[in-house]
Design a protein around this motif. Structure first.
Motif, PDB file in Angstrom:
ATOM      1  N   GLY A   1      11.906  65.935 -42.201  1.00 40.60           N
ATOM      2  CA  GLY A   1      12.014  64.757 -43.051  1.00 40.60           C
ATOM      3  C   GLY A   1      13.314  64.727 -43.831  1.00 40.60           C
ATOM      4  N   ILE A   2      13.736  65.888 -44.338  1.00 40.99           N
ATOM      5  CA  ILE A   2      15.006  65.952 -45.072  1.00 40.99           C
ATOM      6  C   ILE A   2      16.164  65.565 -44.166  1.00 40.99           C
ATOM      7  N   LEU A   3      16.173  66.097 -42.949  1.00 37.62           N
ATOM      8  CA  LEU A   3      17.268  65.807 -42.018  1.00 37.62           C
ATOM      9  C   LEU A   3      17.293  64.323 -41.653  1.00 37.62           C
ATOM     10  N   LEU A   4      16.138  63.724 -41.390  1.00 35.79           N
ATOM     11  CA  LEU A   4      16.096  62.308 -41.034  1.00 35.79           C
ATOM     12  C   LEU A   4      16.546  61.432 -42.197  1.00 35.79           C
ATOM     13  N   PHE A   5      16.035  61.705 -43.398  1.00 33.49           N
ATOM     14  CA  PHE A   5      16.425  60.902 -44.558  1.00 33.49           C
ATOM     15  C   PHE A   5      17.900  61.091 -44.895  1.00 33.49           C
ATOM     16  N   LEU A   6      18.394  62.317 -44.780  1.00 36.95           N
ATOM     17  CA  LEU A   6      19.804  62.561 -45.066  1.00 36.95           C
ATOM     18  C   LEU A   6      20.695  61.840 -44.069  1.00 36.95           C
ATOM     19  N   THR A   7      20.294  61.808 -42.814  1.00 39.47           N
ATOM     20  CA  THR A   7      21.058  61.068 -41.808  1.00 39.47           C
ATOM     21  C   THR A   7      21.079  59.577 -42.138  1.00 39.47           C
ATOM     22  N   GLY A   8      19.933  59.033 -42.551  1.00 36.97           N
ATOM     23  CA  GLY A   8      19.887  57.630 -42.930  1.00 36.97           C
ATOM     24  C   GLY A   8      20.713  57.334 -44.169  1.00 36.97           C
ATOM     25  N   LEU A   9      20.697  58.227 -45.159  1.00 37.66           N
ATOM     26  CA  LEU A   9      21.472  58.011 -46.390  1.00 37.66           C
ATOM     27  C   LEU A   9      22.969  57.996 -46.111  1.00 37.66           C
ATOM     28  N   GLN A  10      23.412  58.803 -45.170  1.00 36.59           N
ATOM     29  CA  GLN A  10      24.836  58.869 -44.874  1.00 36.59           C
ATOM     30  C   GLN A  10      25.341  57.648 -44.122  1.00 36.59           C
ATOM     31  N   THR A  11      24.436  56.810 -43.641  1.00 41.76           N
ATOM     32  CA  THR A  11      24.845  55.558 -42.995  1.00 41.76           C
ATOM     33  C   THR A  11      24.899  54.391 -43.980  1.00 41.76           C
ATOM     34  N   ILE A  12      24.436  54.594 -45.216  1.00 42.98           N
ATOM     35  CA  ILE A  12      24.462  53.539 -46.230  1.00 42.98           C
ATOM     36  C   ILE A  12      25.818  53.562 -46.931  1.00 42.98           C
ATOM     37  N   ASP A  13      26.394  52.390 -47.117  1.00 42.48           N
ATOM     38  CA  ASP A  13      27.699  52.280 -47.762  1.00 42.48           C
ATOM     39  C   ASP A  13      27.590  52.711 -49.228  1.00 42.48           C
ATOM     40  N   ASP A  14      28.477  53.608 -49.647  1.00 40.38           N
ATOM     41  CA  ASP A  14      28.456  54.101 -51.030  1.00 40.38           C
ATOM     42  C   ASP A  14      28.732  52.998 -52.046  1.00 40.38           C
ATOM     43  N   SER A  15      29.380  51.916 -51.614  1.00 38.87           N
ATOM     44  CA  SER A  15      29.669  50.831 -52.557  1.00 38.87           C
ATOM     45  C   SER A  15      28.390  50.176 -53.073  1.00 38.87           C
ATOM     46  N   LEU A  16      27.304  50.234 -52.285  1.00 42.55           N
ATOM     47  CA  LEU A  16      26.037  49.686 -52.761  1.00 42.55           C
ATOM     48  C   LEU A  16      25.513  50.489 -53.945  1.00 42.55           C
ATOM     49  N   PHE A  17      25.621  51.824 -53.860  1.00 43.98           N
ATOM     50  CA  PHE A  17      25.188  52.663 -54.973  1.00 43.98           C
ATOM     51  C   PHE A  17      26.065  52.445 -56.202  1.00 43.98           C
ATOM     52  N   GLU A  18      27.368  52.334 -55.985  1.00 43.07           N
ATOM     53  CA  GLU A  18      28.280  52.135 -57.111  1.00 43.07           C
ATOM     54  C   GLU A  18      28.017  50.795 -57.791  1.00 43.07           C
ATOM     55  N   ALA A  19      27.758  49.758 -56.999  1.00 36.69           N
ATOM     56  CA  ALA A  19      27.466  48.453 -57.586  1.00 36.69           C
ATOM     57  C   ALA A  19      26.169  48.491 -58.389  1.00 36.69           C
ATOM     58  N   ALA A  20      25.169  49.192 -57.887  1.00 34.15           N
ATOM     59  CA  ALA A  20      23.904  49.307 -58.619  1.00 34.15           C
ATOM     60  C   ALA A  20      24.100  50.055 -59.928  1.00 34.15           C
ATOM     61  N   ARG A  21      24.921  51.104 -59.933  1.00 33.96           N
ATOM     62  CA  ARG A  21      25.160  51.854 -61.180  1.00 33.96           C
ATOM     63  C   ARG A  21      25.943  51.016 -62.177  1.00 33.96           C
ATOM     64  N   VAL A  22      26.890  50.218 -61.668  1.00 35.08           N
ATOM     65  CA  VAL A  22      27.640  49.340 -62.565  1.00 35.08           C
ATOM     66  C   VAL A  22      26.707  48.341 -63.247  1.00 35.08           C
ATOM     67  N   GLU A  23      25.685  47.881 -62.518  1.00 37.16           N
ATOM     68  CA  GLU A  23      24.718  46.942 -63.090  1.00 37.16           C
ATOM     69  C   GLU A  23      23.733  47.620 -64.032  1.00 37.16           C
TER      70      GLU A  23
END
Length: 329
Positions: A207-229
């Motif tokens: 489960g860790i490997l699958l979720f980590l693989t999925g997280l690495q395909t998400i653009d980091d700008s989405l996380f940064e925009a959420a933190r800015v908000e």
């Protein structure tokens, strides 16, 4: 040169090309046939093995589920659907055992995916936020999944014994009230949770490997925009990461359901269904019907195996349908 002469010459060339084409077609067909035969020649060994150990075995097991056979007699006894009736209602001895195994399996089917997702997703999020030692920690977390199963089962069995490491640790830190005098596998109240803990421990790395693989395909700008908000980490996980990882979650749930329905080695080597059938799941019941009930009946075992296959297929399709609808919405 006039236009009539040019058109006549062009028509003659086209006519000559049309006459020349059929001469090459048989040669091309022979070349294509030779290529196809070569390809099928390379595939023949794999296809033969698949036909013997795949198609033939599945068909053989399906026919066996409608017969009675002890594995030694030269002939089968055709009983039709009686095997399925005996398993779930008709046989006064066998049916209660199977219903008890259904209950234990249902507990594992619900608890395993919930616990695996609840543990592996936070660890994957933590690993994804690291910039150093990510590969090393990922390897360490994945080790339990690739470690030889038999050795792991016996190691946990020794730790669960009355004088094992877990009882010693509980007594040493002042939690003597939790110590099990008969061991964690010797009590009907703790045997199933103890074996379930081992199954969770072995599935969480995947489960860790699958979720980590999925997280690495998400653009980091989405996380940064959420933190800015001003979104908190919990909000990011719940509102952003969780929906985006829905397909991976669906895959992990299917894997956990397969483990809950088909895994029997863990329960066989650690408890053999005991004590008093407290850990007798359906996968183990199939094995015991075939080889461990005294009057071995491979027909009953095959019938229960096909019932498990039908349930696993239905649950997998239902889970994928729910996750697909949730992703679209």
């Amino acid at each position: 040169m006039g236009s009539a002469e040019v058109s006549t010459e062009t028509g003659a060339r086209r006519h000559s090309r049309a006459l020349a084409r059929p001469r090459h077609r048989p040669r091309l067909r022979r070349y294509g046939l030779r290529q196809s035969l070569t390809a099928y020649g390379f595939l023949a060994p794999a296809l033969t093995l698949f036909a013997i150990f795949g198609v033939y075995t599945v068909a053989y097991g399906f026919m066996l589920s409608f017969n009675r056979w002890n594995g030694l007699s030269p002939e089968w006894e055709w009983v039709g659907l009686q095997n399925f009736k005996d398993l779930f209602s008709a046989d006064p001895v066998l049916a209660p055992q199977v219903r008890g195994a259904v209950g234990k399996t249902a507990i594992v089917m619900v608890a395993l995916p919930v616990l695996v997702i609840a543990i592996s997703l936070p660890i994957a999020v933590m690993l994804n936020s690291l910039t150093r030692l990510r590969a090393t920690l990922r390897t360490l977390y994945f080790l339990p999944y690739v470690t030889a199963g038999v050795g792991v089962y016996y190691a946990w069995r020794f730790m669960y014994e009355p004088a094992g490491a877990i009882n010693t640790l509980l007594d040493g830190i002042g939690l003597g009230g939790l110590v099990q005098p008969d061991g964690f596998l010797g009590s009907t109240s703790t045997a199933l949770p103890a074996t379930l803990a081992v199954l969770v421990w072995m599935t969480v790395p995947l489960g860790i490997l699958l979720f980590l693989t999925g997280l690495q395909t998400i653009d980091d700008s989405l996380f940064e925009a959420a933190r800015v908000e001003g979104a908190s980490q919990w909000t990011i996980v719940r509102r952003l990461i969780w929906p985006l990882l829905a397909p991976i979650t669906a895959l992990l749930v299917v894997i956990c359901l397969r483990e809950a329905l088909q895994n029997f080695q863990l329960f066989l080597l650690m408890t053999n269904g005991g004590p008093v059938d407290a850990t007798n799941v359906l996968g183990l019941e199939v094995y015991r019907l075939a080889f461990g009930r005294g009057n071995n009946n491979l027909g009953l075992a095959s019938a229960l195996g096909w019932a498990l296959f039908a349930v696993a297929l239905a649950l997998s399709l239902l889970n994928l349908r729910i996750m697909r609808d949730r992703t679209r919405s």
